[in-house]
Design an enzyme around this catalytic site. Sequence first.
Site, PDB file in Angstrom:
ATOM      1  N   LYS A 193       2.869 -15.285   2.578  1.00  0.00           N
ATOM      2  CA  LYS A 193       3.054 -16.045   1.337  1.00  0.00           C
ATOM      3  C   LYS A 193       4.550 -16.321   1.230  1.00  0.00           C
ATOM      4  CE  LYS A 193       1.643 -17.733  -2.667  1.00  0.00           C
ATOM      5  NZ  LYS A 193       0.809 -18.950  -2.789  1.00  0.00           N
ATOM      6  N   ASP A 214      -3.142 -18.181   0.597  1.00  0.00           N
ATOM      7  CA  ASP A 214      -4.120 -18.848  -0.277  1.00  0.00           C
ATOM      8  C   ASP A 214      -4.868 -19.948   0.473  1.00  0.00           C
ATOM      9  OD1 ASP A 214      -1.690 -20.197  -0.201  1.00  0.00           O
ATOM     10  OD2 ASP A 214      -1.636 -20.691  -2.323  1.00  0.00           O
ATOM     11  N   ASP A 221     -12.619  -8.827   4.068  1.00  0.00           N
ATOM     12  CA  ASP A 221     -13.850  -8.783   3.258  1.00  0.00           C
ATOM     13  C   ASP A 221     -14.402 -10.207   3.126  1.00  0.00           C
ATOM     14  OD1 ASP A 221     -13.620  -6.014   2.814  1.00  0.00           O
ATOM     15  OD2 ASP A 221     -14.313  -6.204   0.736  1.00  0.00           O
ATOM     16  N   ASP A 267      -6.587  -6.859   4.152  1.00  0.00           N
ATOM     17  CA  ASP A 267      -7.702  -6.190   3.464  1.00  0.00           C
ATOM     18  C   ASP A 267      -8.587  -7.239   2.796  1.00  0.00           C
ATOM     19  OD1 ASP A 267      -9.209  -4.058   2.280  1.00  0.00           O
ATOM     20  OD2 ASP A 267      -8.136  -4.452   0.408  1.00  0.00           O
ATOM     21  N   TYR A 290       0.823  -1.209   0.000  1.00  0.00           N
ATOM     22  CA  TYR A 290       0.000   0.000   0.000  1.00  0.00           C
ATOM     23  C   TYR A 290       0.860   1.263   0.000  1.00  0.00           C
ATOM     24  CZ  TYR A 290      -4.708  -1.878   0.819  1.00  0.00           C
ATOM     25  OH  TYR A 290      -5.926  -2.484   0.684  1.00  0.00           O
TER      26      TYR A 290
HETATM   27  C1  IPM Z   1     -10.468  -0.964   3.924  1.00  0.00           C
HETATM   28  C2  IPM Z   1     -10.656  -0.353   2.560  1.00  0.00           C
HETATM   29  C3  IPM Z   1      -9.468   0.559   2.254  1.00  0.00           C
HETATM   30  C4  IPM Z   1      -8.213  -0.278   2.292  1.00  0.00           C
HETATM   31  C5  IPM Z   1      -9.594   1.327   0.916  1.00  0.00           C
HETATM   32  C6  IPM Z   1     -10.836   2.174   0.872  1.00  0.00           C
HETATM   33  C7  IPM Z   1      -8.377   2.166   0.660  1.00  0.00           C
HETATM   34  O1  IPM Z   1     -10.807  -1.349   1.603  1.00  0.00           O
HETATM   35  O2  IPM Z   1     -10.315  -0.205   4.900  1.00  0.00           O
HETATM   36  O3  IPM Z   1     -10.500  -2.185   4.026  1.00  0.00           O
HETATM   37  O4  IPM Z   1      -7.891  -0.969   1.314  1.00  0.00           O
HETATM   38  O5  IPM Z   1      -7.524  -0.250   3.317  1.00  0.00           O
HETATM   39 MG    MG Z   2     -11.010  -3.265   2.412  1.00  0.00          MG
END
Ligand code: IPM
Ligand code: MG
Length: 367
Positions: free
Chosen positions: A191, A224, A252, A248, A141
């Site tokens: 990884k 993975d 999700d 990240d 990042y």
């Molecule tokens: C999160 C989001 C952010 C990230 C984006 C919006 C930059 O996806 O906080 O998970 O990738 O950190």
């Molecule tokens: Mg995110």
Amino acid sequence: MHADIVVLPGDGIGPEVTAAAGEVLRAVAQRYGHRFRFEEHLIGGAAIDATGEPLPAATLRAASSADAVLLGAVGGPKWSDPKATVRPEQGLLAIRKALGLYANLRPVKPHAAALGASPIKPHLLQGVDLMVVRELTGGIYFGRKQRSAGPGGNVTASDLCEYSVDEIGRVVRHACRLAVQRSGRLTSVDKANVLETSRLWREVATQVVRDEFPEVTLEHQLVDSMAMHLLAKPREYDVIVTENMFGDILTDEASMLAGSLGLLPSASLGEGRIGLYEPIHGSAPDIAGKGVANPYAAILSAALLLRHSLGLEAEAACVEQAVAAALDTGRLTADLAGRQAAIGTRAATAAVIEQLQLPCQVPELRD
Ligand code: IPM
Ligand code: MG
């Protein structure tokens, strides 16, 4: 207690869900005799529109001197032209970095009322209680980003992924402290079969646990296979620590265990007391401004704010209980309701506030 809270609504559904979380914090202040002062500032696309910058100096100044920061979300189609040089997300990354918030805690604990919303079989979800610790201020990042034109106009792009021993060590220590308070189990995700940063990550994690946290049981997983295990046997994990981008993506994915991205809060912490609290769901531009966004993740982020920045553990637990009770009584927003009737943001917020007025079963609460 008195606390200064900076609110950064941001974009999309950010303003709606931070307003909801703000209302809940006001209700907590009133019920338990605290004084919270709120100050709103710009971040993300809203800040670009108003000032040309995703993180205006005034926002960073206010955030730096606050007790805590509550953030909604940043980003949206209006600012997502791939050719744009100024982007909303830069504001979010910059504030995390500037405040030194390297440990991003993302708890995932499926609630019974939301099990139906999860694509995973309910029997796999019973008893799942994860704490993902995502490294937040390093890795790909923040590494150098470049484009160069090669022979024949063949453009090449690169993003550098870098980690130092210190960056890895401090976030692993944070995860170890959490593991000690929980089951003592820690899973470090990398990884290492491919990436040099991951091999260093694995070495440092092994050493930190061996030398400083002998009571912690450490397991390494490749990212993975972790992605697969998270869905196949989520109950077997407790604290998971990983680098920025893996964290990240895995969170999700993990949100599907809880039934919806709209239920996952997060706390971004560093060495000091200041923290930044935000739902992990993002700006959801498709539903912005319609009054249907799920406010529970933002409200649960406010609970983490009470716990980690203000030291109000009992109040935090009461807010978490109030959200659980709202879900139990069927107050489900559209992302959770399935074929049942859905309620909007305001009604969900009101349900939490109503629950907060009832006695809260938390030991040592000063009522
Ligand atoms: C999160 C989001 C952010 C990230 C984006 C919006 C930059 O996806 O906080 O998970 O990738 O950190
Ligand atoms: Mg995110």
